[in-house]
Motif scaffolding. Structure first.
Motif, short mmCIF file in Angstrom:
data_model
loop_
_atom_site.label_atom_id
_atom_site.label_comp_id
_atom_site.label_asym_id
_atom_site.label_seq_id
_atom_site.Cartn_x
_atom_site.Cartn_y
_atom_site.Cartn_z
N GLU A 38 32.97 38.16 34.83
CA GLU A 38 34.49 38.56 34.90
C GLU A 38 35.48 37.12 34.31
O GLU A 38 36.47 37.57 34.00
CB GLU A 38 34.57 38.98 36.39
N GLY A 39 34.95 35.95 34.83
CA GLY A 39 35.73 35.07 34.51
C GLY A 39 35.85 34.60 33.14
O GLY A 39 36.88 34.55 32.51
N PHE A 40 34.87 35.27 32.13
CA PHE A 40 34.86 35.31 30.63
C PHE A 40 35.86 36.39 30.34
O PHE A 40 36.73 36.17 29.36
CB PHE A 40 33.77 35.40 30.11
N TYR A 41 36.01 37.24 30.69
CA TYR A 41 36.61 38.41 30.52
C TYR A 41 38.21 38.42 30.72
O TYR A 41 39.04 38.61 29.91
CB TYR A 41 36.34 39.80 31.12
N ARG A 42 38.47 37.67 32.01
CA ARG A 42 39.90 37.26 32.29
C ARG A 42 40.33 36.27 31.18
O ARG A 42 41.57 36.18 30.85
CB ARG A 42 39.90 36.64 33.56
N LEU A 43 39.48 35.27 30.84
CA LEU A 43 39.93 34.17 29.67
C LEU A 43 40.25 34.87 28.36
O LEU A 43 41.22 34.66 27.94
CB LEU A 43 38.72 33.11 29.59
N ILE A 44 39.48 35.92 28.29
CA ILE A 44 39.74 36.40 26.92
C ILE A 44 40.88 37.22 26.96
O ILE A 44 41.63 37.27 25.92
CB ILE A 44 38.47 37.59 26.76
N GLU A 45 41.15 37.93 27.94
CA GLU A 45 42.38 38.64 28.22
C GLU A 45 43.59 37.57 28.13
O GLU A 45 44.53 38.12 27.32
CB GLU A 45 42.45 39.23 29.46
N THR A 46 43.40 36.68 28.75
CA THR A 46 44.67 35.58 28.88
C THR A 46 44.82 35.31 27.39
O THR A 46 46.05 35.12 27.03
CB THR A 46 44.07 34.23 29.62
N PHE A 47 43.85 34.80 26.69
CA PHE A 47 44.03 34.77 25.29
C PHE A 47 44.81 35.58 24.42
O PHE A 47 45.52 35.08 23.87
CB PHE A 47 42.46 34.01 24.69
#
Length: 516
Positions: free
Chosen positions: A339-348
């Motif tokens: 999930e942390g990766f997905y959130r980072l991607i979303e933020t990006f």
RNA sequence: GGCGCCGUAGCCAAGUGGACUAAGGCAGCGGAUUGCAAAUCCGCCAUCGCGGGUUCGAAUCCCGCCGGCGCCUCCA
């Protein structure tokens, strides 16, 4: 930097040097397609798919073959129970297998040869073995004579005399030696049969892999893979018959992956759980039962509970030669960590307006993402992480270590973002470029492991859009309440939504929501 | 009986002679941030199953013990 791989044949890590410079020929033993796949069937494909990705990334031209065993006792029995033909059953299960591979992102396989489509080649190979004195016929059966092969046992490191002393190989009157194995089996009435010089019959288990691997990859392969369970007798026999047939080395590097197992209960779906006379559905239930208490269930069902990406990461998190204990809790944990990766991607994506999954990430090591122009400290950090990622992969495909590096990369990028967006201000053009490069590197490295290649499919209902709009109304009302410092109401809204597993995040630039 | 593997923090797991005063994840705890949260960042949390030995130096090599597991059955 050189790639080193552990070779079962020598029991050592060796420097990887393909037979023909720039080319790699790789073969993996595939499934007998007689029942729906369970997660154990995906372990090998995921690992070797990852190995191919890395080799390709290093610049090799890799040909990757997985065979499909579509004739054998298990298939014959199963088809009989179901009242369908062996071929019908095989094709149906094969489809199931292919679907699962697609779902989990195994799409680097070049050929899936079927045993039944290579019978003439097998007959030719058997004939050759007979001519060379390595095999003999008895009553329509053909056996390989292990005593004629001085090398027999070199892969699994067993000695013939010790094996015989083991007394578990039951003696068959018709064999010259108890360890001899069938190359060709005479067929009983009603069984699938092909004409041969020895009468109607079907091939033995091992010969198909020898013949098909050599047909698609040549007489000497660079890499032959499979589960540790296949080491003996399957690979030993495959090796013996192949080398006796051609007189050439069959495989340069034998790679064996550890098995998935139900905690302490032996291999999942293995010999301890006999599905011999169960129907497809019963077999599946049986598998689910195991799952309930830590076993495997059909992959399909598992995909309903967990994202394919989580299952893939679950597999790659451990070194390929180690066994993995199957547990849903473990997979759930891995899913959470994603999930942390997905959130980072979303933020990006919010910060830059770009589509992460459309970023053109390099696919070759010698074209790796340029980090020119990044803030010195950030650049150094990323370079170190990239080097460490390669070090791991170069050391016998240490995906577990490489995954760890990916998490560190995530933290580095999050840290960069945190340091650049203290308030509400948007990113400067320079920082946007830096972030874009860092994310490109993340995509590049993750891609080698087959991760973050496609936007994950969120479980989406038909009224998803409506739900989103309704939540947005609540968020807007709550924002107003917050503006009026009516925190009691604002918190009540947030808590009520949390009860429905809707989590709100108040960020400088607005409120974001997600399901949990 | 033969061949082989494993034992690293509460859990999973990388590292297999010196940059290890041991990655990473999950969980937990403290701090920054926040109206409070969430997210994110920073920090804390392991003398590497036990006992000997080799070595200037061992989680890593050797011996012994304890515990777990695989193969020797057409199970990926």
């Amino acid at each position: 930097m050189t790639l080193r791989v552990y070779n079962t044949l020598t029991r050592r890590k060796e420097e990887f040097q393909p037979i023909e410079p720039g080319k790699v020929r790789m073969y993996l033993c595939g499934p007998t397609v007689y029942k729906p796949a369970h997660i154990g069937h995906l372990v090998g494909p995921v690992i070797f798919d990852t190995i191919k990705r890395y080799l390709t990334y290093l610049g090799y031209d890799v040909t990757f073959v997985i065979n499909i065993t579509d004739v054998d006792d298990k298939l014959i029995n199963r088809a009989r129970e179901q009242g369908c033909s062996v071929q019908e059953l095989a094709r149906r299960m094969e489809q199931d297998y292919f679907e699962n591979l697609r779902t989990i992102g195994v799409d680097t396989v070049d050929h899936f040869p079927r045993a039944t489509e290579h019978i003439p080649e097998m007959i030719a190979a058997i004939q050759r073995l007979i001519e060379k004195g390595h095999a003999y016929e008895v009553d329509g059966d053909v056996y390989f004579d292990v005593t004629k092969d001085p090398d027999y046992g070199k892969l699994s490191h067993r000695r013939l005399d010790e094996m015989l002393a083991g007394a578990r190989v039951e003696a068959d009157e018709r064999k010259r030696n108890p360890a001899d194995f069938a190359l060709w089996k005479r067929s009983k009435p009603g069984e699938p049969a092909w004409d041969s010089p020895w009468g109607p019959g079907r091939p033995g288990w091992h010969i198909e892999c020898s013949v098909m691997s050599m047909k698609y990859l040549g007489e000497t392969l660079d890499i032959h893979g499979g589960g540790l369970d296949l080491l003996f007798p399957h690979h030993e026999n495959e090796l013996a018959q192949s080398e006796c047939c051609t007189g050439k080395p069959f495989v340069k590097y034998w790679l064996h992956n550890g098995l998935l197992r139900a905690s302490g209960a032996g291999k999942v779906g293995g010999a301890h759980n006999r599905y011999g006379d169960l129907t497809e559905q019963q077999a599946e239930q049986e598998a689910v039962k195991l799952a309930g208490s830590k076993g495997a269930e059909s992959v399909k069902k598992l995909f309903e509970k967990f994202s394919p990406e989580a299952i893939r990461l679950f597999i790659l998190n451990t070194h390929y030669r180690s066994p993995i204990d199957f547990s849903e809790e473990r997979i759930a944990e891995v899913a959470r960590s994603l999930e942390g990766f997905y959130r980072l991607i979303e933020t990006f994506e919010e910060l830059t307006g770009e589509d992460f999954y459309a970023l053109p990430a390099p696919t070759r090591r010698n074209q790796t993402t340029s980090l020119e122009g990044l803030p010195e400290e950030f650049r150094k950090e990323l370079e170190t992480l990239r080097d460490r990622f390669f070090e791991c992969m170069d050391d016998d495909f240490n995906t577990g270590g490489a995954v760890g590096v990916l998490f560190e990369l995530r933290r580095a990028i999050n840290g960069f973002i945190a340091s650049r967006t203290p308030g509400t201000g948007p990113l400067s053009a320079e920082d946007r470029t830096a972030l874009r490069k860092a994310m490109t590197l993340l995509k590049e490295l993750a891609g080698i492991l087959g991760l973050f290649r496609k936007r994950p499919q969120r479980p989406a209902g038909a009224d998803d859009q409506l739900v989103g709009q309704l939540i947005q109304i609540l968020i807007d009302l709550r924002s107003e309440a917050r503006k009026n410092r009516n925190f009691e109401l604002a918190d009540r809204i947030r808590d009520r939504l949390a009860e429905l597993h809707i989590v709100l995040e108040d960020r400088p630039d607005g409120t974001r929501w997600r399901r949990e």
